[in-house]
Design a protein around this motif. Structure first.
Motif, PDB file in Angstrom:
ATOM      1  N   THR A  47       0.818  -1.243   0.001  1.00 50.96           N
ATOM      2  CA  THR A  47       0.159  -0.155   0.053  1.00 50.96           C
ATOM      3  C   THR A  47       0.801   1.350   0.051  1.00 50.96           C
ATOM      4  OG1 THR A  47      -1.756  -1.002   1.158  1.00 50.96           O
ATOM      5  CG2 THR A  47      -1.526   1.213   1.278  1.00 50.96           C
ATOM      6  N   GLU A  48       1.982   1.156   0.720  1.00 53.95           N
ATOM      7  CA  GLU A  48       2.961   2.281   0.849  1.00 53.95           C
ATOM      8  C   GLU A  48       3.572   2.709  -0.648  1.00 53.95           C
ATOM      9  OE1 GLU A  48       5.832   2.578   4.132  1.00 53.95           O
ATOM     10  OE2 GLU A  48       4.001   1.876   5.302  1.00 53.95           O
ATOM     11  N   LYS A  56       1.765  11.570 -10.291  1.00 56.30           N
ATOM     12  CA  LYS A  56       0.934  12.824 -10.169  1.00 56.30           C
ATOM     13  C   LYS A  56       1.973  14.020 -10.563  1.00 56.30           C
ATOM     14  CE  LYS A  56      -2.617  12.975  -8.032  1.00 56.30           C
ATOM     15  NZ  LYS A  56      -3.762  13.144  -7.053  1.00 56.30           N
ATOM     16  N   ILE A  62      -7.037   1.273  -1.069  1.00 58.67           N
ATOM     17  CA  ILE A  62      -5.876   0.491  -1.519  1.00 58.67           C
ATOM     18  C   ILE A  62      -5.708  -0.702  -0.830  1.00 58.67           C
ATOM     19  CG2 ILE A  62      -3.191   0.420  -2.107  1.00 58.67           C
ATOM     20  CD1 ILE A  62      -3.680   3.503  -2.407  1.00 58.67           C
ATOM     21  N   VAL A 120       2.270   1.619  -3.546  1.00 58.85           N
ATOM     22  CA  VAL A 120       1.352   2.260  -4.472  1.00 58.85           C
ATOM     23  C   VAL A 120       1.041   3.797  -4.264  1.00 58.85           C
ATOM     24  CG1 VAL A 120      -0.945   2.087  -4.874  1.00 58.85           C
ATOM     25  CG2 VAL A 120       0.160   0.062  -4.885  1.00 58.85           C
ATOM     26  N   GLN A 121       0.880   4.230  -3.013  1.00 55.88           N
ATOM     27  CA  GLN A 121       0.713   5.712  -2.635  1.00 55.88           C
ATOM     28  C   GLN A 121       1.854   6.603  -3.090  1.00 55.88           C
ATOM     29  OE1 GLN A 121      -0.478   5.489   1.668  1.00 55.88           O
ATOM     30  NE2 GLN A 121      -2.176   6.722   1.043  1.00 55.88           N
ATOM     31  N   GLU A 122       3.074   5.964  -2.814  1.00 52.97           N
ATOM     32  CA  GLU A 122       4.352   6.787  -3.231  1.00 52.97           C
ATOM     33  C   GLU A 122       4.374   6.986  -4.750  1.00 52.97           C
ATOM     34  OE1 GLU A 122       6.516   8.402  -1.570  1.00 52.97           O
ATOM     35  OE2 GLU A 122       5.260   8.312   0.110  1.00 52.97           O
ATOM     36  N   GLU A 147      -7.641   5.342  -4.131  1.00 56.69           N
ATOM     37  CA  GLU A 147      -6.704   6.431  -3.887  1.00 56.69           C
ATOM     38  C   GLU A 147      -6.406   6.466  -2.303  1.00 56.69           C
ATOM     39  OE1 GLU A 147      -8.223  10.158  -5.385  1.00 56.69           O
ATOM     40  OE2 GLU A 147      -8.507   9.201  -7.265  1.00 56.69           O
ATOM     41  N   THR A 148      -7.367   6.438  -1.269  1.00 54.25           N
ATOM     42  CA  THR A 148      -6.958   6.535  -0.203  1.00 54.25           C
ATOM     43  C   THR A 148      -6.168   5.139   0.489  1.00 54.25           C
ATOM     44  OG1 THR A 148      -8.899   5.259   0.594  1.00 54.25           O
ATOM     45  CG2 THR A 148      -9.088   7.764   0.202  1.00 54.25           C
ATOM     46  N   LYS A 149      -5.428   5.450   1.391  1.00 55.96           N
ATOM     47  CA  LYS A 149      -4.826   4.169   1.851  1.00 55.96           C
ATOM     48  C   LYS A 149      -5.646   3.120   2.240  1.00 55.96           C
ATOM     49  CE  LYS A 149      -1.046   3.558   4.959  1.00 55.96           C
ATOM     50  NZ  LYS A 149       0.035   4.180   6.029  1.00 55.96           N
ATOM     51  N   ALA A 200       1.709   6.740  -6.850  1.00 56.85           N
ATOM     52  CA  ALA A 200       0.647   7.528  -7.375  1.00 56.85           C
ATOM     53  C   ALA A 200       1.102   8.961  -7.213  1.00 56.85           C
ATOM     54  CB  ALA A 200      -0.532   7.382  -6.640  1.00 56.85           C
ATOM     55  N   ALA A 201       1.842   9.292  -6.091  1.00 52.06           N
ATOM     56  CA  ALA A 201       2.012  10.672  -5.731  1.00 52.06           C
ATOM     57  C   ALA A 201       3.358  11.062  -6.974  1.00 52.06           C
ATOM     58  CB  ALA A 201       2.722  10.659  -4.677  1.00 52.06           C
TER      59      ALA A 201
END
Length: 173
Positions: A7-8, A18, A54, A10-12, A49-51, A14-15
């Motif tokens: 999850t971390e 962007k 995801i 994926v979030q990184e 999108e949110t932790k 995605a940022a």
């Protein structure tokens, strides 16, 4: 732990995507002389999108693939299987893009990544390009050469005329 760390990641990503997308789009427009538009998207797990979203979708995907993964001996879902989607004028670059368009798209991503790395580190990275000119038409070559003129770059090519107009410190045959 796989879900937590995945999850971390994926979030990184995605940022990062962007930040990367508008830069890559601007660079691509320059290389293509405003004749085409590129878009980049990264939407793992159905665009969560949110932790929490995801993590939930990742967990569900792992559960659904568990038996097949056990038989195969590897995990078939997760950040290691994610991919970017590139479109040129709304069409898949992978499916419908010419070799020159695909090469231009990849170069745009690399140059945008170079800008982001330079901005973050405060130092200009060195760019290395291996035989990138062969699949670009002369117009795209000129645009690329103008773009990389501001960066220390090592370019390999099979024909020195492909680098016409580039400032050269040294050429080796």
């Amino acid at each position: 732990r796989l879900i937590l760390f995945g999850t971390e990641v994926v979030q990184e990503r995605a940022a990062f995507c962007k930040d990367l997308e508008p830069r890559a789009a601007e660079i691509y427009r320059g290389i293509a002389k405003n004749r085409e538009e590129i878009t980049l998207s990264y939407a793992p797990f159905g665009g969560a999108e949110t932790k929490t979203e995801i993590a939930e979708r990742f967990s569900e995907a792992l559960k659904n693939a568990r038996n097949a993964d056990a038989r195969a001996g590897f995990t078939s879902v997760g950040p290691h299987r994610d991919d970017l989607t590139l479109t040129i004028d709304g069409l898949s670059a992978r499916t419908f893009g010419s070799q020159g368009q695909q090469r231009s798209a990849v170069l745009s991503l690399k140059l945008a990544q170079l800008e982001l790395a330079g901005a973050e580190s405060g130092e200009a990275p060195i760019l290395m390009l291996d035989d990138v000119m062969s699949e670009l038409d002369p117009s795209r070559r000129r645009q690329l050469i103008e773009r990389i003129d501001r960066v220390q770059t090592f370019v390999t090519c099979t024909d020195l005329s492909d680098l016409a107009g580039a400032r050269q410190g040294a050429g080796y045959r």
